[in-house]
Design a protein around this motif. Structure first.
Motif: not given
Length: 309
Positions: A83-101, A104-110
């Protein structure tokens, strides 16, 4: 009138130059990671942040740099790191239900997209306050590295940590079962220090003497705050030996300091320039010594809690 604060200046110190050279060498040699360790308040974070968001590759192309920082948390989960890495890299609409997988997929593409800007397909991730991570959380970085490695990208992870606080985690990393983490990210170590010698101090003080706040008029930060001192032909670096002797005798030896942290050094110089030399300049050894002593004391270099002992 432009507001000028000597404490806001970024000083490219010899120690910072050595750190940057080390990171360049690690990247150019294709290292997968490393760790920068040093005592608190030395300027480690400051030194790495000034790299900006890119650095040259061995082919003189640009490699993307991402900076993240961790703090103490109640939950030391794997998802919290994603969550911390994805937020720093600009992920939007992260919810409590957003899973680690999903994270991880977002970060893979980023990271994969960032790697495409250079032929070596390198990306650097700087992880500050690494001592706040658990061993379990470190596995996240191995997984992110493996994801990129599978598509021939090179994710280089550099951890930045406080020496004393990092020791318990470092001890665990020495266990045989953690070899995969140790050899990938913690094999290369750079020890970061503050000012350790009179020559290093002179280099830092010279920065203030020569840092122009008005390029056209060639007015330095010292010229601006201490015109009378400069009119008498005295530069800040001329006070180096008195400053060093004061630090060494009154703080370094009594407090067993290995180096003068940049936080306290810069605060000392700022107080000396703006509060004392600017208003009370007198080319008298005892007067100058008193101003230096008061500036150093006001910098907070001696922890107040020591008075409770």
């Amino acid at each position: 009138m432009m507001h000028i604060d000597a404490n806001d200046l970024f000083i490219t110190t010899p120690m910072i130059s050595v750190l940057h050279d080390t990171l360049h060498k690690w990247a150019w040699c294709g290292f997968t990671g490393g760790v920068i360790v040093g005592d608190a308040r030395l300027g480690k974070s400051w030194a790495t942040r000034c790299l900006g968001d890119s650095m040259p590759t061995a082919d003189s192309e640009q490699m993307r740099i991402y900076h993240i920082s961790f703090g103490p948390r109640d939950k030391t989960t794997i998802r919290a790191v994603y969550f911390r890495i994805a937020s720093t890299l600009g992920a939007e609409d992260i919810r409590k239900t957003t899973t680690s997988d999903e994270l991880q997929t977002f970060l893979f593409h980023a990271f994969a997209e960032a790697a495409m800007i250079n032929r070596r397909r390198q990306v650097m991730l700087l992880v500050d306050e690494a001592q706040e991570l658990s061993l379990n959380q470190l596995s996240v970085f191995a997984e992110l590295f493996n994801d990129q490695d599978r598509v021939k990208n090179r994710l280089m992870v550099i951890f930045i940590a406080n020496t004393q606080k990092f020791k318990p985690l470092a001890k665990i990393l020495l266990d045989e079962e953690n070899q995969y983490l140790r050899e990938r990210f913690f094999h290369n170590i750079h020890r970061f220090y503050g000012i350790r010698t009179l020559d290093e101090l002179k280099t830092c003080l010279t920065f203030f003497d020569r840092h122009w706040i008005d390029d056209k008029k060639k007015i330095s930060i010292v010229d601006h705050f201490c015109p009378q001192m400069r009119k008498e032909g005295v530069s800040l670096v001329d006070l180096a030996e008195t400053i060093w002797t004061t630090y060494d005798k009154q703080y370094a030896k009594p407090l067993n300091l290995k180096s003068w942290g940049m936080t306290y050094f810069q605060r000392t110089v700022s107080i000396l320039l703006m509060d004392y030399l600017a208003h009370y300049w007198n080319n008298d050894e005892n007067t100058i010594l008193t101003m230096i002593e008061k500036s150093m004391a006001a910098s907070g270099i001696r922890p107040n809690l020591r008075s409770i002992e």
